[in-house]
Design an enzyme around this catalytic site. Structure first.
Site, short mmCIF file in Angstrom:
data_model
loop_
_atom_site.label_atom_id
_atom_site.label_comp_id
_atom_site.label_asym_id
_atom_site.label_seq_id
_atom_site.Cartn_x
_atom_site.Cartn_y
_atom_site.Cartn_z
N SER A 27 4.55 11.65 -11.58
CA SER A 27 4.12 12.42 -10.40
C SER A 27 3.81 13.84 -10.86
O SER A 27 4.28 14.26 -11.92
CB SER A 27 5.29 12.47 -9.40
OG SER A 27 5.02 13.38 -8.36
N TYR B 53 14.50 14.09 -7.16
CA TYR B 53 13.31 13.24 -7.34
C TYR B 53 12.49 13.76 -8.52
O TYR B 53 12.07 12.99 -9.38
CB TYR B 53 12.47 13.25 -6.05
CG TYR B 53 11.12 12.55 -6.17
CD1 TYR B 53 11.06 11.15 -6.23
CD2 TYR B 53 9.94 13.28 -6.22
CE1 TYR B 53 9.82 10.51 -6.34
CE2 TYR B 53 8.70 12.64 -6.32
CZ TYR B 53 8.65 11.26 -6.38
OH TYR B 53 7.44 10.63 -6.49
P1 NDP Z 1 5.58 3.41 -1.18
O1 NDP Z 1 6.86 3.79 -0.50
O2 NDP Z 1 4.44 2.92 -0.37
O3 NDP Z 1 5.86 2.33 -2.31
C1 NDP Z 1 7.02 2.30 -3.08
C2 NDP Z 1 7.13 0.92 -3.66
O4 NDP Z 1 8.31 0.87 -4.51
C3 NDP Z 1 7.29 -0.16 -2.61
O5 NDP Z 1 6.45 -1.24 -2.94
C4 NDP Z 1 8.75 -0.56 -2.70
O6 NDP Z 1 8.90 -1.95 -2.42
C5 NDP Z 1 9.01 -0.31 -4.18
N1 NDP Z 1 10.43 -0.19 -4.46
C6 NDP Z 1 11.30 0.74 -4.00
N2 NDP Z 1 12.54 0.46 -4.44
C7 NDP Z 1 12.45 -0.68 -5.18
C8 NDP Z 1 13.38 -1.47 -5.88
N3 NDP Z 1 14.69 -1.18 -5.92
N4 NDP Z 1 12.92 -2.57 -6.53
C9 NDP Z 1 11.61 -2.89 -6.49
N5 NDP Z 1 10.68 -2.19 -5.85
C10 NDP Z 1 11.10 -1.09 -5.20
O7 NDP Z 1 5.16 4.71 -2.00
P2 NDP Z 1 4.00 4.97 -3.08
O8 NDP Z 1 3.05 3.86 -3.15
O9 NDP Z 1 3.50 6.33 -2.80
O10 NDP Z 1 4.86 5.06 -4.42
C11 NDP Z 1 4.52 4.39 -5.62
C12 NDP Z 1 4.87 5.26 -6.81
O11 NDP Z 1 4.02 6.41 -6.83
C13 NDP Z 1 6.30 5.79 -6.82
O12 NDP Z 1 6.83 5.72 -8.12
C14 NDP Z 1 6.13 7.24 -6.41
O13 NDP Z 1 7.18 8.05 -6.91
C15 NDP Z 1 4.80 7.56 -7.06
N6 NDP Z 1 4.12 8.72 -6.52
C16 NDP Z 1 3.71 8.75 -5.21
C17 NDP Z 1 3.11 9.88 -4.70
C18 NDP Z 1 2.72 9.99 -3.26
O14 NDP Z 1 2.38 11.09 -2.81
N7 NDP Z 1 2.72 8.91 -2.49
C19 NDP Z 1 2.84 11.07 -5.54
C20 NDP Z 1 3.29 10.91 -6.90
C21 NDP Z 1 3.89 9.78 -7.36
P3 NDP Z 1 10.11 -2.62 -1.62
O15 NDP Z 1 10.60 -1.64 -0.63
O16 NDP Z 1 9.47 -3.83 -1.02
O17 NDP Z 1 11.10 -2.98 -2.68
#
Ligand code: NDP
Length: 243
Positions: A143, A156
């Site tokens: 990020s 975070y």
């Molecule tokens: P979302 O909340 O839409 O997606 C997060 C995903 O992570 C979900 O599919 C969730 O699936 C999964 N997840 C969370 N905990 C677990 C777990 N214990 N095991 C398996 N899967 C897990 O957010 P984003 O798409 O934005 O996030 C994706 C990545 O991008 C993250 O790493 C985030 O830090 C990074 N990011 C996002 C930014 C933003 O502004 N959105 C900016 C910079 C980085 P489920 O709950 O079904 O397990």
């Protein structure tokens, strides 16, 4: 023939947001994709929509990336179904915003388990085989919070600095093995990420920003760019911010 035909890719956190977009775009380039997350029904919906298309195929494997045994099973199911894993996208992540002074120890544990240990378990589950085969691509989603620290998000941020440190270390460790490492650092993307914390004020502030956010597909294109370069090109760091 599409660029990733016959390749096997695992995408964690594929049940929503950036991970879902990455899975769709890798499949549209011909990769067979293994979708991992905890919400099985969301994964199944995406599997159905990917499998309707002519390109790469998809399966879902319910996985909690904070549990090493589940991550190992994910890698085994991927190679049994589609052949050895060529691309592993460590995308699953949690952002539970709060100041350290609030003392939300349980939330720190969750972020450390998912954002750091989850990445390490993922790497560990596929790396020996990649090194043995002298090919493979690890993509870690960090990020801009892995480059800069905001006052409401230090824990975070620390996990995302850790993801970058792991990517940088892996890149050095794996030089000359044939295994490539890409760290992607997105700025604000319109997803559910900020909705999971317990601090309602911070959640409101995050959603009220007047700046146009990126879309999940903007980050997915960066992943496709990195993994479709010729074998000798190692795209190590990509930062994508909204204008
Ligand atoms: P979302 O909340 O839409 O997606 C997060 C995903 O992570 C979900 O599919 C969730 O699936 C999964 N997840 C969370 N905990 C677990 C777990 N214990 N095991 C398996 N899967 C897990 O957010 P984003 O798409 O934005 O996030 C994706 C990545 O991008 C993250 O790493 C985030 O830090 C990074 N990011 C996002 C930014 C933003 O502004 N959105 C900016 C910079 C980085 P489920 O709950 O079904 O397990």
């Amino acid at each position: 023939m599409t660029k990733l035909s016959g390749k096997t890719a695992i995408v964690t956190g594929a049940s929503s947001g950036i991970g879902a977009a990455i899975a769709e775009q890798l499949a549209s380039e011909g990769a067979n994709v293994v979708l991992a997350a905890r919400r099985k029904e969301k994964l199944e919906e995406l599997v159905e929509s990917i499998n309707k298309e002519e390109n790469g195929k998809a399966i879902a494997v319910e996985t909690d990336v904070a549990k090493q045994s589940e991550v190992d099973t994910l890698a085994e199911k991927a190679s049994e179904t589609f052949g050895e894993v060529d691309i592993y996208v460590n995308n699953a992540g949690l952002m539970l915003m709060s100041t350290i002074q609030k003392g939300h120890v349980n939330e720190w544990d969750q972020m450390i388990d998912v954002n750091i240990k989850g990445v390490l378990y993922g790497v560990n589950s596929v790396l020996p085989k990649m090194v043995e085969r002298s090919t493979g691509h690890l993509v870690n989603i960090s990020s801009v919070a892995g480059h800069e620290v905001a006052k409401v998000n230090a824990v975070y941020s620390a996990t995302k600095f850790a993801v970058r440190a792991l990517s940088m270390g892996l890149e050095k460790e794996l030089a000359r093995t044939g295994v490539r490492v890409t760290n992607i650092s997105p700025g604000a993307v319109a997803t559910d990420l900020a909705s999971h914390g317990t601090d309602e004020d911070l959640k409101k502030k995050a959603s009220n920003s007047d700046r146009k956010k990126l879309e999940a597909n903007d980050i997915a294109r960066a992943v496709v760019y990195a993994v479709t370069q010729p074998d000798y090109v190692n795209v190590n760091e990509v930062t994508v911010r909204p204008v």
